[in-house]
Scaffold this active site. Structure first.
Site, short mmCIF file in Angstrom:
data_model
loop_
_atom_site.label_atom_id
_atom_site.label_comp_id
_atom_site.label_asym_id
_atom_site.label_seq_id
_atom_site.Cartn_x
_atom_site.Cartn_y
_atom_site.Cartn_z
N GLU A 1 -6.40 -10.41 -1.33
CA GLU A 1 -7.19 -10.18 -0.11
C GLU A 1 -8.68 -10.11 -0.46
O GLU A 1 -9.42 -9.29 0.08
CB GLU A 1 -6.75 -8.87 0.58
CG GLU A 1 -5.28 -8.84 0.91
CD GLU A 1 -4.84 -7.60 1.69
OE1 GLU A 1 -5.71 -6.85 2.19
OE2 GLU A 1 -3.62 -7.38 1.79
N GLU B 1 0.80 -1.24 0.00
CA GLU B 1 0.00 0.00 0.00
C GLU B 1 0.83 1.29 0.00
O GLU B 1 0.56 2.20 0.78
CB GLU B 1 -0.97 -0.01 1.19
CG GLU B 1 -1.90 -1.20 1.15
CD GLU B 1 -2.86 -1.26 2.34
OE1 GLU B 1 -2.87 -0.34 3.16
OE2 GLU B 1 -3.60 -2.24 2.43
N HIS C 1 -10.54 -5.79 -2.32
CA HIS C 1 -11.62 -5.59 -1.35
C HIS C 1 -12.73 -4.88 -2.12
O HIS C 1 -12.63 -3.69 -2.42
CB HIS C 1 -11.14 -4.73 -0.18
CG HIS C 1 -10.07 -5.39 0.64
ND1 HIS C 1 -10.30 -6.53 1.37
CD2 HIS C 1 -8.76 -5.08 0.83
CE1 HIS C 1 -9.18 -6.89 1.99
NE2 HIS C 1 -8.23 -6.04 1.67
N ASN D 1 2.02 -5.11 -3.22
CA ASN D 1 0.61 -5.40 -2.94
C ASN D 1 -0.16 -4.11 -2.64
O ASN D 1 0.32 -3.28 -1.88
CB ASN D 1 0.57 -6.33 -1.71
CG ASN D 1 -0.81 -6.89 -1.41
OD1 ASN D 1 -1.45 -7.45 -2.30
ND2 ASN D 1 -1.27 -6.75 -0.17
N ASP E 1 -12.41 -9.99 -0.82
CA ASP E 1 -13.69 -10.06 -0.11
C ASP E 1 -14.64 -9.11 -0.82
O ASP E 1 -14.21 -8.19 -1.51
CB ASP E 1 -13.58 -9.79 1.40
CG ASP E 1 -12.81 -8.53 1.77
OD1 ASP E 1 -12.71 -7.62 0.93
OD2 ASP E 1 -12.33 -8.45 2.91
#
Ligand code: G3I
Length: 457
Positions: free
Chosen positions: A265, A160, A238, A202, A267
């Protein structure tokens, strides 16, 4: 950074209409009928992973699902800087080691998350700046990557580091203020500490071609052109109630730079589109041959950092949701990662096939990918079981003159020069038909001409 606010922003700007496009995509179907996520992903040469809080491994519903469905894990928090170096120079690996042990006992690979990040820094680092922070950060990368050397499939070396919004530039942080080269310094330190791990950048809000993903794309292109060691890019994913129409195209443009891509990640906001979005993301990964795996950020809805979003594949009682079925179907329908063509095709094939195949023929095959530098190399060997599966395997390689093996992971080496044989370890010998596992070794000298041959037992 307020991650939830950023997430909401991502949800609002997501492009609609794409999902439908993704859902009508024509796939080259490969007949397959895996009945778990891990088996179906492995059949296609990929992993399917979950973020894990090790405290939950003793909850039987949780552990049962994890072990049945996933062949990759990542620590949700326990390998982060605040957890692994709570005081400067004092390292704590309890949670991370526990997860690695669990993974090894259950035939899972491990993603490492994350060596450097502006969040979840220990208090002592938050208060540092300049060269003191730079040195502390690089030492952290070196120590942690060395501790886990040989046990990590892919490291999120930097997490990030790019800003949200339209700038396409770096996020301001104490790490960024040590100099713009902090990211490449981290990647070089990670490579030196664990040459066998794939090294990833990432980030989130990169779910399509936008200013942020383009900023990262430009960094990766620059790194590749200058030889900065980067192997993969993680797309956190996400997601909200729609999916960008160019989600797959974005993955592909990174892959075209010569890096692997991973969904790291995943979701998705609950609601009518949740199952469709999970399916569309899985299809996008399957359609990109360098998309090597998908990780969901938790197991059951109640395990998720997104709380009431019910953002995962299993409900709180451990039941499979519609999203699970869509992911499984997409894994089963998708193409496999192409295997490397044989390097030395036989020049004079036998005209009469032998009636009794020699031991091991057809039992497994092996291919190698090499990462070489002057005076050394790391070989990653992919073992693929044949139609009968394996109870164990043995891979032989013949090294160039003067070369020798100095370090091996996920296999046991016999010998170190000349012809060296590698045998499976406890957790990766038993493979189902077509299932894939990897091991690796580091060597000095030249890795040129390594051609692995596999024998199954
Ligand atoms: O362990 C302490 C506990 O002792 C204390 O009582 C409690 C009080 O708040 O906090 C606990 O720590 C929490 C930790 O999760 C473990 O549960 C932290 O407060 C909490 O901030 C932390 O949240 C994590 C978050 O990263 C931190 O930024 C989430 O679990 C984790 O899912 C989330 O993961 C991130 C990825 O690393 C990077 N990408 C985004 C993703 C979601 O935010």
């Amino acid at each position: 950074m307020n991650h939830r606010r950023a997430l909401r922003a991502a949800v609002t700007i997501a492009v609609t209409g794409a999902l439908a496009a993704g859902m009508t995509m024509t796939l080259t179907s490969t007949a397959s009928a895996g009945t778990t996520l891990r088996a179906s992903a492995a059949e296609k040469g990929r992993y399917f992973g979950a973020a894990v809080a090790t405290g939950k491994l003793s909850t039987s519903v949780y552990a049962t699902i994890l072990n049945r469905e996933f062949n990759s894990v990542v620590a949700e928090n326990e390998m982060k800087w605040d957890a692994t170096e709570p005081q400067q120079g004092r390292f704590s690996y309890t949670g991370g080691d526990r997860l690695v042990s669990h993974a090894q006992a259950n035939g899972m690979s491990v993603r490492g998350h994350a060596l450097l990040w502006h969040q979840q820094q220990p208090g002592w680092a938050q208060g540092m700046s300049g060269s003191a922070l730079r040195n502390a950060a690089i030492n952290h990368v070196t120590q942690v990557a060395t501790h886990f050397r040989g046990k990590i499939h892919s490291w999120d070396v930097v997490n990030e580091a790019f800003a949200d919004g339209g700038s396409g530039g770096r996020r301001d942080s104490n790490l960024q203020r040590t100099g713009n080269d902090w990211i490449e310094a981290a990647f070089r330190a990670a490579r030196a500490a664990d040459p066998g791990a794939k090294l990833c950048y990432n980030d989130y809000n990169t779910d399509g071609i936008n200013a942020k993903s383009t900023g990262i794309y430009n960094m990766v292109r620059d790194f590749k052109s200058r030889g900065v060691p980067i192997d993969c890019v993680g797309f956190q994913s996400h997601l909200g109630t729609s999916l960008a129409g160019d989600y797959q195209a974005n993955l592909q443009r990174f892959a075209d730079l010569g890096v692997d891509v991973q969904i790291t990640e995943l979701d998705v906001m609950t609601g009518g589109n949740q199952a469709n979005i999970f399916g569309a993301v899985t299809r996008a990964c399957m359609n990109v041959s360098r998309c090597t795996g998908i990780t969901v950020w938790g197991v059951r809805d109640c395990d998720s950092w997104r709380g009431s979003d019910n953002a995962l594949l299993f409900d709180c009682n451990g039941n499979k949701k519609a999203a699970y079925t869509n992911v499984l179907n997409a894994l089963n329908a998708g193409p496999a990662i192409p295997t490397d063509p044989p390097t030395d095709p036989p020049t004079d094939p036998p005209t009469d096939p032998p009636t009794t195949p020699p031991p091991g023929t057809g039992g497994c095959s092996a291919s190698v990918s090499l990462n070489s530098w002057t005076g050394g190399f790391v070989a990653t060997v992919k073992v693929t079981a044949g139609s009968a599966g394996t109870n164990g395997w043995n891979v032989g390689v013949t090294l160039a003159s003067g070369a020798s093996v100095t370090n091996t992971w996920s296999a046991t080496a016999s010998g170190s020069t000349g012809t060296v044989r590698f045998t499976n370890v406890d957790y990766n010998g038993r493979l189902g038909a077509g299932q894939v596992t990897e091991f690796g070794f580091q060597g000095t000298g030249s890795g040129a001409g390594i051609t692995p041959t596999c024998t199954a037992s």
